[in-house]
Design a protein around this motif. Structure first.
Motif, mmCIF file in Angstrom:
data_model
loop_
_atom_site.group_PDB
_atom_site.id
_atom_site.type_symbol
_atom_site.label_atom_id
_atom_site.label_comp_id
_atom_site.label_asym_id
_atom_site.label_seq_id
_atom_site.Cartn_x
_atom_site.Cartn_y
_atom_site.Cartn_z
ATOM 1 N N GLY A 238 1.044 -0.938 -0.346
ATOM 2 C CA GLY A 238 0.025 0.024 -0.235
ATOM 3 C C GLY A 238 0.863 0.859 0.004
ATOM 4 O O GLY A 238 0.447 2.364 0.408
ATOM 5 N N GLU A 239 2.361 1.021 -0.529
ATOM 6 C CA GLU A 239 2.898 2.096 -0.261
ATOM 7 C C GLU A 239 3.863 2.232 -1.542
ATOM 8 O O GLU A 239 4.014 1.062 -1.782
ATOM 9 C CB GLU A 239 3.567 2.132 1.146
ATOM 10 C CG GLU A 239 4.478 1.211 0.649
ATOM 11 C CD GLU A 239 5.180 1.973 2.209
ATOM 12 O OE1 GLU A 239 5.420 1.831 3.417
ATOM 13 O OE2 GLU A 239 6.885 1.131 2.440
ATOM 14 N N LEU A 240 4.338 3.292 -2.154
ATOM 15 C CA LEU A 240 5.756 3.015 -3.150
ATOM 16 C C LEU A 240 6.203 3.719 -2.477
ATOM 17 O O LEU A 240 7.173 5.222 -2.112
ATOM 18 C CB LEU A 240 4.762 4.440 -3.791
ATOM 19 C CG LEU A 240 5.454 3.857 -5.927
ATOM 20 C CD1 LEU A 240 5.848 2.923 -5.855
ATOM 21 C CD2 LEU A 240 4.918 5.277 -6.477
ATOM 22 N N ALA A 241 7.183 2.706 -2.209
ATOM 23 C CA ALA A 241 8.357 3.026 -1.367
ATOM 24 C C ALA A 241 9.598 4.097 -2.041
ATOM 25 O O ALA A 241 9.383 3.736 -4.159
ATOM 26 C CB ALA A 241 9.652 2.186 -1.108
ATOM 27 N N PRO A 242 10.764 4.874 -1.818
ATOM 28 C CA PRO A 242 11.819 5.498 -3.272
ATOM 29 C C PRO A 242 12.586 4.552 -3.542
ATOM 30 O O PRO A 242 12.311 4.913 -4.886
ATOM 31 C CB PRO A 242 12.731 5.887 -2.310
ATOM 32 C CG PRO A 242 11.315 6.167 -0.784
ATOM 33 C CD PRO A 242 10.846 5.213 -0.804
ATOM 34 N N GLY A 243 12.782 3.729 -3.120
ATOM 35 C CA GLY A 243 13.042 2.198 -4.667
ATOM 36 C C GLY A 243 12.333 2.061 -5.354
ATOM 37 O O GLY A 243 13.104 1.941 -6.465
ATOM 38 N N ILE A 244 11.467 2.063 -4.981
ATOM 39 C CA ILE A 244 10.261 1.374 -5.983
ATOM 40 C C ILE A 244 10.026 2.453 -7.347
ATOM 41 O O ILE A 244 9.589 2.036 -8.268
ATOM 42 C CB ILE A 244 9.720 0.907 -4.887
ATOM 43 C CG1 ILE A 244 9.763 -0.575 -4.795
ATOM 44 C CG2 ILE A 244 8.493 0.251 -6.406
ATOM 45 C CD1 ILE A 244 8.800 -1.527 -3.572
ATOM 46 N N ALA A 245 9.563 3.547 -7.089
ATOM 47 C CA ALA A 245 9.077 4.604 -7.508
ATOM 48 C C ALA A 245 10.430 4.954 -8.559
ATOM 49 O O ALA A 245 9.804 5.228 -9.394
ATOM 50 C CB ALA A 245 9.095 5.197 -6.314
ATOM 51 N N LEU A 246 11.902 5.128 -7.560
ATOM 52 C CA LEU A 246 13.045 4.784 -8.477
ATOM 53 C C LEU A 246 12.840 4.081 -9.872
ATOM 54 O O LEU A 246 12.544 4.073 -11.315
ATOM 55 C CB LEU A 246 14.114 5.088 -8.255
ATOM 56 C CG LEU A 246 15.430 5.566 -9.587
ATOM 57 C CD1 LEU A 246 15.575 6.522 -9.856
ATOM 58 C CD2 LEU A 246 16.629 5.517 -7.805
ATOM 59 N N ALA A 247 12.887 2.970 -9.401
ATOM 60 C CA ALA A 247 12.757 1.808 -10.267
ATOM 61 C C ALA A 247 11.363 1.821 -11.737
ATOM 62 O O ALA A 247 11.601 1.209 -12.745
ATOM 63 C CB ALA A 247 13.195 0.219 -9.663
ATOM 64 N N VAL A 248 10.406 2.618 -10.903
ATOM 65 C CA VAL A 248 9.083 2.383 -11.670
ATOM 66 C C VAL A 248 9.567 3.563 -12.708
ATOM 67 O O VAL A 248 9.175 3.344 -14.439
ATOM 68 C CB VAL A 248 7.683 2.584 -11.163
ATOM 69 C CG1 VAL A 248 6.759 3.433 -11.804
ATOM 70 C CG2 VAL A 248 7.896 1.454 -10.516
ATOM 71 N N GLU A 249 9.816 4.331 -12.106
ATOM 72 C CA GLU A 249 10.499 5.800 -13.379
ATOM 73 C C GLU A 249 11.281 5.287 -14.807
ATOM 74 O O GLU A 249 11.383 5.936 -15.600
ATOM 75 C CB GLU A 249 10.764 6.742 -13.024
ATOM 76 C CG GLU A 249 10.008 7.939 -11.616
ATOM 77 C CD GLU A 249 8.170 7.861 -12.629
ATOM 78 O OE1 GLU A 249 8.413 8.441 -13.743
ATOM 79 O OE2 GLU A 249 7.813 7.679 -12.305
#
Length: 72
Positions: A23-34
């Motif tokens: 239920g959260e978009l952690a910074p590392g995951i957000a970076l990988a998604v981007e």
């Protein structure tokens, strides 16, 4: 919060599932998604996975986690 550096370079599905599960978009995951978003040749499946994540974010099911710096 868990260590997200292990997800860099992993499959987009794993990243999306992790965000949905927690239920959260952690910074590392957000970076990988981007990094996936910046690819010019996304597959139809990858595009759909990004749509699912975007929908979950807009519905409030997944929230972005902001890194807080330590104050001295």
């Amino acid at each position: 919060m868990f260590n997200t550096s292990q997800f860099v370079g992993k499959d987009l599905e794993v990243l999306v599932r992790t965000a949905l599960t927690h239920g959260e978009l952690a910074p590392g995951i957000a970076l990988a998604v981007e990094r996936y978003r910046s690819k010019s040749s996304l597959t139809v499946v990858e595009q759909r996975q990004l749509q699912i994540l975007d929908s979950a974010i807009s519905d409030g099911c997944v929230v972005a986690v902001q890194v807080q710096s330590a104050k001295r």
